[in-house]
Scaffold this motif. Sequence first.
Motif, PDB file in Angstrom:
ATOM      1  N   THR A 199       0.864  -1.170   0.000  1.00  0.00           N
ATOM      2  CA  THR A 199       0.000   0.000   0.000  1.00  0.00           C
ATOM      3  C   THR A 199       0.901   1.220   0.000  1.00  0.00           C
ATOM      4  O   THR A 199       1.883   1.262   0.743  1.00  0.00           O
ATOM      5  CB  THR A 199      -0.914   0.028   1.248  1.00  0.00           C
ATOM      6  OG1 THR A 199      -1.581  -1.228   1.366  1.00  0.00           O
ATOM      7  CG2 THR A 199      -1.958   1.117   1.130  1.00  0.00           C
ATOM      8  N   ASP A 200       0.596   2.192  -0.809  1.00  0.00           N
ATOM      9  CA  ASP A 200       1.438   3.371  -0.948  1.00  0.00           C
ATOM     10  C   ASP A 200       1.276   4.280   0.270  1.00  0.00           C
ATOM     11  O   ASP A 200       0.623   5.319   0.221  1.00  0.00           O
ATOM     12  CB  ASP A 200       1.071   4.127  -2.233  1.00  0.00           C
ATOM     13  CG  ASP A 200       2.057   5.260  -2.514  1.00  0.00           C
ATOM     14  OD1 ASP A 200       3.153   5.250  -1.918  1.00  0.00           O
ATOM     15  OD2 ASP A 200       1.721   6.146  -3.313  1.00  0.00           O
ATOM     16  N   GLY A 201       1.886   3.856   1.384  1.00  0.00           N
ATOM     17  CA  GLY A 201       1.754   4.613   2.627  1.00  0.00           C
ATOM     18  C   GLY A 201       0.334   4.500   3.173  1.00  0.00           C
ATOM     19  O   GLY A 201      -0.515   3.802   2.624  1.00  0.00           O
ATOM     20  N   ASP A 234     -12.412   2.355  -1.280  1.00  0.00           N
ATOM     21  CA  ASP A 234     -11.172   2.903  -1.827  1.00  0.00           C
ATOM     22  C   ASP A 234      -9.978   2.036  -1.457  1.00  0.00           C
ATOM     23  O   ASP A 234      -9.096   1.767  -2.289  1.00  0.00           O
ATOM     24  CB  ASP A 234     -10.967   4.327  -1.306  1.00  0.00           C
ATOM     25  CG  ASP A 234      -9.644   4.929  -1.759  1.00  0.00           C
ATOM     26  OD1 ASP A 234      -9.377   4.937  -2.975  1.00  0.00           O
ATOM     27  OD2 ASP A 234      -8.869   5.395  -0.893  1.00  0.00           O
ATOM     28  N   LEU A 235      -9.945   1.561  -0.203  1.00  0.00           N
ATOM     29  CA  LEU A 235      -8.847   0.708   0.242  1.00  0.00           C
ATOM     30  C   LEU A 235      -8.783  -0.570  -0.591  1.00  0.00           C
ATOM     31  O   LEU A 235      -7.708  -0.997  -1.025  1.00  0.00           O
ATOM     32  CB  LEU A 235      -9.037   0.362   1.721  1.00  0.00           C
ATOM     33  CG  LEU A 235      -7.989  -0.562   2.350  1.00  0.00           C
ATOM     34  CD1 LEU A 235      -6.596   0.066   2.290  1.00  0.00           C
ATOM     35  CD2 LEU A 235      -8.368  -0.879   3.795  1.00  0.00           C
ATOM     36  N   HIS A 236      -9.937  -1.176  -0.839  1.00  0.00           N
ATOM     37  CA  HIS A 236      -9.964  -2.399  -1.643  1.00  0.00           C
ATOM     38  C   HIS A 236      -9.477  -2.121  -3.070  1.00  0.00           C
ATOM     39  O   HIS A 236      -8.714  -2.930  -3.640  1.00  0.00           O
ATOM     40  CB  HIS A 236     -11.387  -2.964  -1.682  1.00  0.00           C
ATOM     41  CG  HIS A 236     -11.487  -4.275  -2.386  1.00  0.00           C
ATOM     42  ND1 HIS A 236     -10.983  -5.449  -1.867  1.00  0.00           N
ATOM     43  CD2 HIS A 236     -12.010  -4.609  -3.607  1.00  0.00           C
ATOM     44  CE1 HIS A 236     -11.208  -6.436  -2.706  1.00  0.00           C
ATOM     45  NE2 HIS A 236     -11.819  -5.959  -3.767  1.00  0.00           N
ATOM     46  N   ALA A 237      -9.885  -0.994  -3.641  1.00  0.00           N
ATOM     47  CA  ALA A 237      -9.430  -0.641  -4.990  1.00  0.00           C
ATOM     48  C   ALA A 237      -7.911  -0.484  -5.030  1.00  0.00           C
ATOM     49  O   ALA A 237      -7.253  -0.892  -6.003  1.00  0.00           O
ATOM     50  CB  ALA A 237     -10.111   0.648  -5.445  1.00  0.00           C
ATOM     51  N   ARG A 241      -5.206  -2.617  -7.254  1.00  0.00           N
ATOM     52  CA  ARG A 241      -4.329  -1.894  -8.175  1.00  0.00           C
ATOM     53  C   ARG A 241      -2.853  -2.173  -7.917  1.00  0.00           C
ATOM     54  O   ARG A 241      -2.054  -2.272  -8.860  1.00  0.00           O
ATOM     55  CB  ARG A 241      -4.583  -0.389  -8.031  1.00  0.00           C
ATOM     56  CG  ARG A 241      -3.784   0.488  -8.997  1.00  0.00           C
ATOM     57  CD  ARG A 241      -3.935   1.947  -8.619  1.00  0.00           C
ATOM     58  NE  ARG A 241      -3.298   2.235  -7.325  1.00  0.00           N
ATOM     59  CZ  ARG A 241      -3.594   3.281  -6.561  1.00  0.00           C
ATOM     60  NH1 ARG A 241      -4.540   4.138  -6.925  1.00  0.00           N
ATOM     61  NH2 ARG A 241      -2.965   3.470  -5.415  1.00  0.00           N
ATOM     62  N   ASP A 242      -2.480  -2.319  -6.640  1.00  0.00           N
ATOM     63  CA  ASP A 242      -1.064  -2.314  -6.278  1.00  0.00           C
ATOM     64  C   ASP A 242      -0.466  -3.676  -5.965  1.00  0.00           C
ATOM     65  O   ASP A 242       0.712  -3.770  -5.632  1.00  0.00           O
ATOM     66  CB  ASP A 242      -0.843  -1.409  -5.050  1.00  0.00           C
ATOM     67  CG  ASP A 242      -1.194   0.041  -5.342  1.00  0.00           C
ATOM     68  OD1 ASP A 242      -1.187   0.427  -6.523  1.00  0.00           O
ATOM     69  OD2 ASP A 242      -1.483   0.784  -4.389  1.00  0.00           O
ATOM     70  N   ASN A 243      -1.265  -4.762  -6.065  1.00  0.00           N
ATOM     71  CA  ASN A 243      -0.753  -6.060  -5.642  1.00  0.00           C
ATOM     72  C   ASN A 243      -0.890  -7.128  -6.711  1.00  0.00           C
ATOM     73  O   ASN A 243      -1.703  -7.024  -7.627  1.00  0.00           O
ATOM     74  CB  ASN A 243      -1.463  -6.512  -4.363  1.00  0.00           C
ATOM     75  CG  ASN A 243      -1.049  -5.661  -3.171  1.00  0.00           C
ATOM     76  OD1 ASN A 243      -0.023  -5.902  -2.571  1.00  0.00           O
ATOM     77  ND2 ASN A 243      -1.849  -4.655  -2.853  1.00  0.00           N
ATOM     78  N   PRO A 245      -1.920 -10.445  -8.622  1.00  0.00           N
ATOM     79  CA  PRO A 245      -3.210 -11.152  -8.665  1.00  0.00           C
ATOM     80  C   PRO A 245      -3.274 -12.377  -7.765  1.00  0.00           C
ATOM     81  O   PRO A 245      -4.324 -12.702  -7.228  1.00  0.00           O
ATOM     82  CB  PRO A 245      -3.339 -11.541 -10.139  1.00  0.00           C
ATOM     83  CG  PRO A 245      -2.527 -10.536 -10.870  1.00  0.00           C
ATOM     84  CD  PRO A 245      -1.376 -10.207  -9.970  1.00  0.00           C
ATOM     85  N   GLU A 246      -2.132 -13.080  -7.581  1.00  0.00           N
ATOM     86  CA  GLU A 246      -2.140 -14.265  -6.731  1.00  0.00           C
ATOM     87  C   GLU A 246      -2.469 -13.918  -5.287  1.00  0.00           C
ATOM     88  O   GLU A 246      -3.126 -14.671  -4.580  1.00  0.00           O
ATOM     89  CB  GLU A 246      -0.782 -14.975  -6.788  1.00  0.00           C
ATOM     90  CG  GLU A 246      -0.531 -15.710  -8.083  1.00  0.00           C
ATOM     91  CD  GLU A 246      -1.566 -16.809  -8.321  1.00  0.00           C
ATOM     92  OE1 GLU A 246      -1.885 -17.533  -7.363  1.00  0.00           O
ATOM     93  OE2 GLU A 246      -2.053 -16.930  -9.452  1.00  0.00           O
ATOM     94  N   VAL A 247      -1.998 -12.753  -4.835  1.00  0.00           N
ATOM     95  CA  VAL A 247      -2.295 -12.320  -3.476  1.00  0.00           C
ATOM     96  C   VAL A 247      -3.765 -11.939  -3.357  1.00  0.00           C
ATOM     97  O   VAL A 247      -4.403 -12.150  -2.336  1.00  0.00           O
ATOM     98  CB  VAL A 247      -1.399 -11.124  -3.084  1.00  0.00           C
ATOM     99  CG1 VAL A 247      -1.710 -10.649  -1.666  1.00  0.00           C
ATOM    100  CG2 VAL A 247       0.063 -11.501  -3.194  1.00  0.00           C
ATOM    101  N   ILE A 248      -4.309 -11.380  -4.440  1.00  0.00           N
ATOM    102  CA  ILE A 248      -5.699 -10.944  -4.428  1.00  0.00           C
ATOM    103  C   ILE A 248      -6.661 -12.127  -4.366  1.00  0.00           C
ATOM    104  O   ILE A 248      -7.667 -12.098  -3.668  1.00  0.00           O
ATOM    105  CB  ILE A 248      -5.983 -10.085  -5.682  1.00  0.00           C
ATOM    106  CG1 ILE A 248      -5.166  -8.788  -5.607  1.00  0.00           C
ATOM    107  CG2 ILE A 248      -7.461  -9.766  -5.806  1.00  0.00           C
ATOM    108  CD1 ILE A 248      -5.136  -8.018  -6.892  1.00  0.00           C
ATOM    109  N   VAL A 249      -6.325 -13.218  -5.076  1.00  0.00           N
ATOM    110  CA  VAL A 249      -7.223 -14.372  -5.116  1.00  0.00           C
ATOM    111  C   VAL A 249      -7.299 -15.051  -3.760  1.00  0.00           C
ATOM    112  O   VAL A 249      -8.358 -15.400  -3.271  1.00  0.00           O
ATOM    113  CB  VAL A 249      -6.757 -15.374  -6.198  1.00  0.00           C
ATOM    114  CG1 VAL A 249      -7.556 -16.662  -6.108  1.00  0.00           C
ATOM    115  CG2 VAL A 249      -6.917 -14.738  -7.570  1.00  0.00           C
ATOM    116  N   THR A 250      -6.152 -15.250  -3.142  1.00  0.00           N
ATOM    117  CA  THR A 250      -6.142 -15.889  -1.822  1.00  0.00           C
ATOM    118  C   THR A 250      -5.009 -15.312  -1.007  1.00  0.00           C
ATOM    119  O   THR A 250      -3.929 -15.058  -1.530  1.00  0.00           O
ATOM    120  CB  THR A 250      -5.959 -17.411  -1.926  1.00  0.00           C
ATOM    121  OG1 THR A 250      -5.877 -17.961  -0.594  1.00  0.00           O
ATOM    122  CG2 THR A 250      -4.716 -17.797  -2.694  1.00  0.00           C
TER     123      THR A 250
END
Length: 258
Positions: A199-201, A234-237, A241-243, A245-250
């Motif tokens: 997360t950008d700060g 906004d946090l979820h978006a 955006r910043d991570n 896809p593998e981290v997003i899925v699980t």
Amino acid sequence: MTTAPQGSVSPELFRPTQPRRAFDEVIKQIRQLVDSGQLKPGDRLPSERVLAEQLSVSRNSLREALRMLEISGVITLRRGTNGGAFIARPTTAAMAAHLTAGLRLADFSLENLTDAMRTMGGNALASAIPKLTADDLDELDRHIARAEALMGEEHRTERVYELTEFYRRLAQATENPILVVLMDALLDILRQVLPMLHTDGHGFAIEARKRLLNDLRRGDSAAARRELDEHLIDLHARWLRDNDPEVIVTTGLFTKEE
């Protein structure tokens, strides 16, 4: 193993930490020892000097970890001749730990986590608003100020704790112990997931909390609830955006540890 005085805990229970994650490792070790029953309510931890040496961490890192464990209800810190760090009696935090342990058997996505935060956060806020006192609002303000004072990347873990404690304070203001237990369990999950995510700060999160607190001080409950929900969206978006896809899925959070 060295014999410790009755009621005290041998320092040999603790292992040296991994230097880059010393703060997290101290918290993790103490929680695991509590969960396994090796540390019991009323047990007194070794002195700060001895424990820091055994864990191979600085005393500053140890103090911060102990303070966060106290905030989470795992230990109590007492001053004076007979003071020290003691394992706390079972509380809502202990019940939340059992819920968190149960979630280790489940797979979930970041979308699941965000949905849960929107539901729990929104319900806690709605229930807390009629009961919030000036002291509650001042304490929320202090969490924001402490997070803002920890903006350096080297303070990321401590900053996450302060930011998430904001939600816990809202849950406590509801005066509903069930909501507190559920929020504690959810925050335990969130605190383990966040270090895995870029997360950008957290300046945006601090500013959102400031706006939310201003809404609460003005008595504008509708604006406060809208601010909280928009922030979580906004946090979820930002996560998406910043991570990777593998981290997003699980999250990969609950794989068996070594």
